[in-house]
Each structure stands twice: as structure tokens, then as C-alpha cells.
Enzyme design. Structure first.
Site, short mmCIF file in Angstrom:
data_model
loop_
_atom_site.label_atom_id
_atom_site.label_comp_id
_atom_site.label_asym_id
_atom_site.label_seq_id
_atom_site.Cartn_x
_atom_site.Cartn_y
_atom_site.Cartn_z
N LYS A 158 6.88 -16.43 0.96
CA LYS A 158 6.49 -15.97 2.26
C LYS A 158 6.34 -16.95 3.43
O LYS A 158 6.55 -16.68 4.53
CB LYS A 158 5.67 -14.92 2.22
CG LYS A 158 6.06 -13.60 1.44
CD LYS A 158 5.12 -12.59 1.68
CE LYS A 158 5.56 -11.15 1.01
NZ LYS A 158 4.39 -10.17 1.10
N LYS A 214 15.54 -9.70 -4.55
CA LYS A 214 14.75 -8.31 -4.93
C LYS A 214 14.64 -7.18 -3.75
O LYS A 214 14.72 -7.51 -2.41
CB LYS A 214 13.18 -8.57 -4.89
CG LYS A 214 12.20 -7.35 -5.08
CD LYS A 214 10.52 -8.08 -5.10
CE LYS A 214 9.86 -7.93 -3.78
NZ LYS A 214 8.56 -8.03 -3.87
N LYS A 244 10.60 -3.88 0.83
CA LYS A 244 10.48 -3.11 2.00
C LYS A 244 10.42 -3.85 3.41
O LYS A 244 10.65 -3.23 4.35
CB LYS A 244 8.59 -2.81 1.97
CG LYS A 244 8.28 -1.46 1.15
CD LYS A 244 6.57 -1.39 1.16
CE LYS A 244 5.95 -1.55 0.02
NZ LYS A 244 5.34 -2.72 -0.37
P1 TYM Z 1 4.15 -4.39 -3.42
O1 TYM Z 1 3.74 -3.32 -2.47
O2 TYM Z 1 5.12 -5.52 -2.92
O3 TYM Z 1 4.91 -3.68 -4.71
C1 TYM Z 1 4.36 -2.41 -5.27
C2 TYM Z 1 4.85 -2.30 -6.81
O4 TYM Z 1 6.23 -2.13 -6.48
C3 TYM Z 1 6.84 -3.32 -7.69
N1 TYM Z 1 8.08 -3.61 -6.87
C4 TYM Z 1 9.26 -3.53 -7.63
N2 TYM Z 1 9.59 -3.06 -8.66
C5 TYM Z 1 11.07 -3.22 -9.05
N3 TYM Z 1 11.83 -3.73 -8.04
C6 TYM Z 1 11.80 -3.91 -6.79
N4 TYM Z 1 12.72 -4.38 -6.12
C7 TYM Z 1 10.19 -4.02 -6.52
N5 TYM Z 1 9.62 -4.34 -5.27
C8 TYM Z 1 8.27 -4.02 -5.51
C9 TYM Z 1 5.70 -4.40 -7.53
O5 TYM Z 1 6.14 -5.27 -8.59
C10 TYM Z 1 4.68 -3.60 -7.52
O6 TYM Z 1 4.24 -3.31 -8.85
N6 TYM Z 1 0.27 -7.14 -4.32
C11 TYM Z 1 1.03 -5.97 -4.67
C12 TYM Z 1 -0.04 -4.54 -4.30
C13 TYM Z 1 -1.48 -4.71 -5.07
C14 TYM Z 1 -1.80 -4.31 -6.55
C15 TYM Z 1 -3.01 -4.81 -6.56
C16 TYM Z 1 -1.00 -4.23 -7.37
C17 TYM Z 1 -2.49 -5.15 -4.13
N7 TYM Z 1 -3.44 -5.29 -5.09
C18 TYM Z 1 -3.63 -4.70 -7.52
C19 TYM Z 1 -1.67 -4.04 -8.83
C20 TYM Z 1 -3.11 -4.25 -8.64
C21 TYM Z 1 1.87 -5.91 -3.72
O7 TYM Z 1 2.22 -6.35 -3.06
O8 TYM Z 1 2.84 -4.63 -4.09
#
Ligand code: TYM
Length: 334
Positions: free
Chosen positions: A119, A200, A203
Site C-alpha cells: 500500500k 486479489k 474493495k
Molecule cells: P479487509 O476489510 O481487507 O477484508 C475483510 C476480510 O475479507 C478477506 N478478504 C478476502 N478473502 C478472499 N478473497 C479476497 N479477494 C478477499 N479480500 C478480502 C480478508 O482476508 C479479511 O478476512 N485488517 C482487516 C480487518 C481487521 C481484522 C481485525 C480482521 C481489522 N482488525 C481483527 C480480523 C481480526 C482487513 O483489512 O480486512
């Protein structure tokens, strides 16, 4: 007060950033797992809005996306009677805990986070929050002494860091945290972009054609799948290295239908890519049609506010207790 089944002894926590409308990747990689686990685990499911502000956000859109994500969680099958759904920023103890952890985390560890490297390489003017973000994630996790953290493969490194921080803290200041494990399923852990299937599905992707969002118009979802990048080999075969586009579509089918890769390959043995894509589109559209219907029923309901108001009290009291223990163990008391 929410009553959990007394037989449930293990717990999980996970969250999604409301940095845009969530994607099919989030649904398959994260939400479907949460739904599967909700009968066996005490589950904390939150909206990671403080993570979203590590990159610039439009305040009005962010506010809308937060409520929208709560409604989507429920529309996707996360039962508010079985899970504690809450908004991260409503619980100030996450940030408080994060600071105490920050003073016990090394600059070098954070510098090695691949998501940060990726990023920050796109914009030299990144915030300090983008760099320290994994510590806030560790705080989210460690505040609740959970056993597992269900995430997609892209978040595994962050969960590993949370484990390292917890172990180090326990060693230095005495037992304070449970050391949790990442919980990653085999399939659908990485759904890729439809246009650029080696990346990937995200969003924040600039090219809308490659990303399916759960609130997209159904016709446009069909169009995006029909236009997905494939290859010239004309065989429906699972081979992520050489056929990333087709393999991604197979992964989507496996995750949404419960069929195996073999079953899908056999069913489409003598068919062309167009026919296969039509099938994938119908599977995805049917799944999302149901989600959108339930979303419309709940998005303006007062029930959402009731759920959030009740749950924030529960999570604040748990995280507050952890914060006080940490302070005490670190000598921060009068
Ligand atoms: P985030 O918002 O990027 O994504 C949320 C969850 O979705 C999964 N994910 C995917 N899985 C499969 N294919 C994809 N293309 C894909 N894109 C996203 C991510 O692996 C995630 O499980 N840092 C985290 C949010 C967070 C969090 C936490 C998660 C903050 N604190 C504590 C677990 C525990 C994040 O940015 O997820």
C-alpha cells in the site's frame, strides 16, 4: 444481555473494513466462514472503521458504509442473536490497548508487513496509521482473549504478528493475553480480480469491472462475469498458476455451491468458456439476489441501532477490563 449457549467454550473474532461496499471476495473469504462458525463459537464480529481511516475516506460515504456493512453482515446470514456485532470506533478501548501494544512492538516487525509495503508503495504520502495498523488489529484480537481469528490468507501475516506481540507481552509482564490462531479455510481464501486474476479482488480496486460488490446491480454482476479474463486453452481445468482466471471462477463455484473442483471440471468437460461463465454468473446472481433482498428489509430498521447499542456495552466492558489489566501489569497505576 445476550445469552450464549453454555456448551460453547471457544471464541472467534474478526472484522471487515467499511472502506467501500464489500466484495464477493470478502463474502467468500470471510463472511461465509463466520456464518459456518456461528453455532460452534462465541463470535465477535465487527466493523473495522478505524482501520478504514488509515487511508483517506470521504466522511459521508464512510458513515453510510458503516451502517451498510452491519446490514450486510446480517443479510449474509450472520445472526445477531448468536454473534456480537459491533462498530470498532464506538469502543475506545481498542485504541487505548493499541497504544500500550505499540510501545511493545518493533519498528522492524511492522516494516516487514507485506500489505504495508504494497500500500505504501502506491502513495509516498501515506499516514503513520497505515504503518501501525497491524498493532490496532492485534489490539482488536487480543482484547477479547479469543481462540481463533477467521480471515482470508492476505491477513495471515497480521494475525501472526498479533500472536508474536501477545507472547512477548506475556513473557515480559506476566500472563495477560490468550495467544489466538488464524483460522483459514482452503478454498475461497483468495478470490481474485475478474480482469486481473493474479491480483486479489479488492474493495479499493480502481477498475470496477474486476470487482463484484454485494450491492451491485444484478445485471452488471452477470456482465462482469461474462467479461472475466480467461485464457486461450478452452479447457475448464483447475490450474491456478497457468489458468488463474478459470481457476478463480472454479473457486467461486466451489465456495458457493459446495461442489468439489472435480465435480465442476467433469460437469463442464465438453463445454466452452461462455457456457461455464453463464453458469458461474447464475450461481453468483442467485446468491447475491437473496442477500440484497434481506439487506433492503433491514437497512432502515431500528433493530440495527438496538443491536449495536446493546453490543457496544458488552464489548466495552470486556475491553476495558483487558486495558486495566494491561496497565496494571505494565506498572501504569498510581
Ligand atoms: P479487509 O476489510 O481487507 O477484508 C475483510 C476480510 O475479507 C478477506 N478478504 C478476502 N478473502 C478472499 N478473497 C479476497 N479477494 C478477499 N479480500 C478480502 C480478508 O482476508 C479479511 O478476512 N485488517 C482487516 C480487518 C481487521 C481484522 C481485525 C480482521 C481489522 N482488525 C481483527 C480480523 C481480526 C482487513 O483489512 O480486512
Amino acid at each position: 444481555m445476550k445469552e450464549f449457549n453454555q456448551k460453547i467454550t471457544k471464541s472467534i473474532l474478526t472484522g471487515i473494513q467499511p472502506s467501500g461496499i464489500i466484495t464477493l471476495g470478502n463474502y467468500i473469504g470471510a463472511i461465509k466462514q463466520m456464518v459456518r462458525m456461528q453455532d460452534e463459537f462465541k463470535s465477535y464480529i465487527f466493523i473495522a472503521d478505524m482501520h478504514a481511516i488509515t487511508v483517506p475516506q470521504d466522511p459521508e460515504k464512510l458513515h453510510k458504509n458503516i451502517r451498510s456493512l452491519v446490514a450486510l453482515y446480517i443479510a449474509c446470514g450472520i445472526d445477531p442473536d448468536k454473534n456480537i456485532i459491533f462498530v470498532q470506533s464506538e469502543n475506545e478501548y481498542h485504541a487505548n490497548i493499541s497504544w500500550l501494544l505499540e510501545c511493545n512492538t518493533y519498528f522492524g516487525e511492522l516494516s516487514r508487513m507485506t500489505q504495508f509495503k504494497d500500500k505504501s508503495s502506491k502513495n509516498a504520502n501515506f499516514s503513520a496509521g497505515l504503518f501501525t495498523y497491524p498493532i490496532l488489529m492485534a489490539a482488536d484480537i487480543l482484547a477479547y482473549d479469543v481462540d481463533y481469528v477467521p480471515v482470508g490468507i492476505d491477513q495471515k501475516q497480521h494475525v501472526e504478528l498479533a500472536r508474536n506481540i501477545a507472547s512477548r507481552f506475556n513473557k515480559k509482564y506476566g500472563p495477560t493475553f490468550k495467544v489466538p490462531e488464524a483460522y483459514i479455510t482452503d478454498f475461497g481464501t483468495k478470490i481474485t480480480d475478474l480482469v486481473n486474476p493474479t491480483k486479489k479482488m479488492s474493495k479499493s480496486s480502481a477498475n470496477q469491472k474486476g470487482v463484484i460488490r454485494l450491492l451491485d446491480d444484478l445485471k452488471s454482476i452477470e456482465k462482469k462475469i461474462m467479461g472475466a479474463t480467461t485464457d486461450s486453452d478452452c479447457q475448464i481445468k483447475y490450474d491456478p498458476l497457468n489458468k488463474p482466471g478459470i481457476s478463480n471462477l472454479i473457486n467461486i463455484c466451489v465456495a458457493l455451491t459446495g461442489k468439489t473442483i472435480n465435480e465442476i471440471e467433469n460437469a463442464f468437460k465438453n463445454q466452452n468458456y461462455g457456457e461455464f461463465k453463464k453458469y458461474v454468473a447464475s450461481v453468483v446472481v442467485e446468491e447475491i439476489r437473496g442477500i440484497q433482498k434481506r439487506y433492503e428489509e433491514i437497512i432502515n430498521s431500528e433493530k440495527l441501532d438496538q443491536i449495536l447499542n446493546e453490543n457496544i456495552k458488552i464489548t466495552r466492558s470486556i475491553a476495558k477490563e483487558k486495558f486495566i489489566t494491561m496497565k496494571h501489569n505494565m506498572g501504569l497505576y498510581k
